[in-house]
Write a protein that holds these residues in place. Sequence first.
Motif, short mmCIF file in Angstrom:
data_model
loop_
_atom_site.label_atom_id
_atom_site.label_comp_id
_atom_site.label_asym_id
_atom_site.label_seq_id
_atom_site.Cartn_x
_atom_site.Cartn_y
_atom_site.Cartn_z
N UNK A 159 13.06 -0.90 -0.52
CA UNK A 159 12.63 -1.00 1.34
C UNK A 159 11.32 -1.30 0.75
N UNK A 160 10.99 -0.93 0.43
CA UNK A 160 8.96 -1.08 0.19
C UNK A 160 9.30 -2.94 -0.87
N UNK A 161 9.86 -3.08 -1.37
CA UNK A 161 10.10 -4.71 -1.75
C UNK A 161 10.29 -5.75 -0.69
N UNK A 162 11.26 -5.40 0.45
CA UNK A 162 11.99 -6.41 1.54
C UNK A 162 10.73 -5.92 2.58
N UNK A 163 10.20 -5.36 2.87
CA UNK A 163 8.74 -5.03 3.82
C UNK A 163 7.58 -5.70 2.94
N UNK A 164 7.06 -5.62 1.99
CA UNK A 164 6.16 -6.71 1.48
C UNK A 164 6.68 -7.74 1.11
N UNK A 165 7.83 -8.50 0.88
CA UNK A 165 8.13 -9.92 0.76
C UNK A 165 8.20 -11.11 2.36
N UNK A 166 8.31 -9.45 3.33
CA UNK A 166 7.93 -10.51 4.78
C UNK A 166 6.92 -10.35 5.32
N UNK A 167 6.85 -9.80 4.57
CA UNK A 167 5.17 -9.78 4.77
C UNK A 167 5.23 -8.42 6.07
N UNK A 168 6.56 -7.66 6.40
CA UNK A 168 5.83 -6.06 7.66
C UNK A 168 5.79 -5.33 7.55
N UNK A 169 5.23 -5.02 5.19
CA UNK A 169 4.64 -4.03 5.20
C UNK A 169 4.95 -2.16 6.58
N UNK A 170 5.45 -1.46 6.68
CA UNK A 170 5.44 -0.83 7.19
C UNK A 170 4.60 0.43 6.66
N UNK A 171 4.17 0.39 5.36
CA UNK A 171 2.90 1.38 4.97
C UNK A 171 3.70 2.71 4.61
N UNK A 172 5.06 2.70 4.86
CA UNK A 172 5.65 3.69 4.93
C UNK A 172 6.58 4.88 3.78
N UNK A 173 5.91 3.58 2.44
CA UNK A 173 5.81 3.95 1.44
C UNK A 173 4.82 3.41 0.54
N UNK A 174 4.30 3.73 -0.75
CA UNK A 174 2.86 2.47 -1.20
C UNK A 174 3.37 2.78 -2.76
N UNK A 175 3.16 1.93 -3.39
CA UNK A 175 2.81 2.45 -4.67
C UNK A 175 1.20 2.98 -4.87
N UNK A 176 0.51 3.44 -6.02
CA UNK A 176 -0.07 4.10 -6.30
C UNK A 176 -0.82 4.26 -7.56
N UNK A 177 0.55 3.16 -8.34
CA UNK A 177 -0.32 2.91 -9.82
C UNK A 177 -0.88 2.18 -9.48
N UNK A 178 -1.49 1.60 -10.80
CA UNK A 178 -2.47 0.35 -11.10
C UNK A 178 -1.01 -1.14 -10.86
N UNK A 179 -0.61 -0.82 -11.89
CA UNK A 179 0.83 -2.15 -12.15
C UNK A 179 1.52 -2.31 -10.66
N UNK A 180 1.63 -0.89 -9.98
CA UNK A 180 2.39 -1.62 -9.02
C UNK A 180 1.90 -2.37 -7.85
N UNK A 181 0.68 -2.05 -8.16
CA UNK A 181 -0.30 -2.88 -7.00
C UNK A 181 -0.46 -3.73 -7.56
N UNK A 182 -0.81 -4.16 -8.88
CA UNK A 182 -0.30 -5.57 -8.86
C UNK A 182 0.81 -6.15 -8.79
N UNK A 183 1.63 -5.12 -9.30
CA UNK A 183 2.77 -6.33 -8.70
C UNK A 183 3.03 -6.61 -6.84
N UNK A 184 2.67 -5.58 -5.99
CA UNK A 184 2.30 -5.68 -5.21
C UNK A 184 1.85 -6.71 -4.56
N UNK A 185 0.55 -7.17 -5.20
CA UNK A 185 -0.37 -8.68 -4.90
C UNK A 185 0.74 -9.64 -4.96
N UNK A 186 1.08 -10.07 -6.57
CA UNK A 186 2.35 -10.47 -6.62
C UNK A 186 3.03 -10.99 -5.40
N UNK A 187 3.61 -9.85 -5.07
CA UNK A 187 4.82 -9.68 -4.26
C UNK A 187 4.78 -10.49 -3.12
N UNK A 188 3.15 -9.85 -2.54
CA UNK A 188 2.82 -10.67 -1.14
C UNK A 188 1.93 -12.32 -1.32
#
Length: 222
Positions: A159-188
């Motif tokens: 669910x988080x990946x779909x909202x991130x790739x489509x640039x919607x970003x609901x913010x209901x679930x978000x990564x809290x680790x450094x690695x998770x946030x790095x992956x999030x930037x790449x997916x954005x």
Amino acid sequence: MDDDSRMQRWERWEGRAALPLGIASLVYLAGYATHVLARGLPPAKDDVLRVIIGAAWAVFAVDYAVHWRLSGRGLGFVTRHWLDTLVMLLPLLWPVRIVRLYDVVQRRRGGARLGLHSRVMLYAGLSAALLGFSGALAVYQAERAAPHATIRTFGDSVWWTCSTLTTVGYGDVTPVTTLGRVIAVGLMVCGLALLGVVTGSFSSLLLQRFARGTDEEGPPGS
């Protein structure tokens, strides 16, 4: 070796390596997905999965080394072909090779059956789906055991990946680790790029269709 000979050898290698690399991508994706999702595997089976993933990486390493050798550029190859370098270093991007496997299969069946714009949109869609699945696996692996994590299940990660790739970003679930946030930037970044490719190709296709219809109607008053 002159430039023409290098180019011919490069193209021959590309044609021969596309299928093995596509298969290696599928093997890697299947092995990595099993490693992440099948928790509690016996150590022996987990070791087998690690060997499979390592063997897939070895295939990409060999391909990279051959391209480096054929280029004749030495260390300049690393910066000139930075995308190939990035794909080899980041397993998250390997599944995109499956798109190239699809292209090879189509060509061996007598050429592509879709128009240019349709192929671009199809490849961009496949790339987005494969990157999304890989990103969901990577984020789930990084986040599931983290303190105060909101991504606890693979469903949350998808669910988080779909909202991130489509640039919607609901913010209901978000990564809290450094690695998770790095992956999030790449997916954005990938989401913005792939969305731009799809919308650009679709807009260009519509403009061509409208222009063709206008030409067929002829000038006003004719």
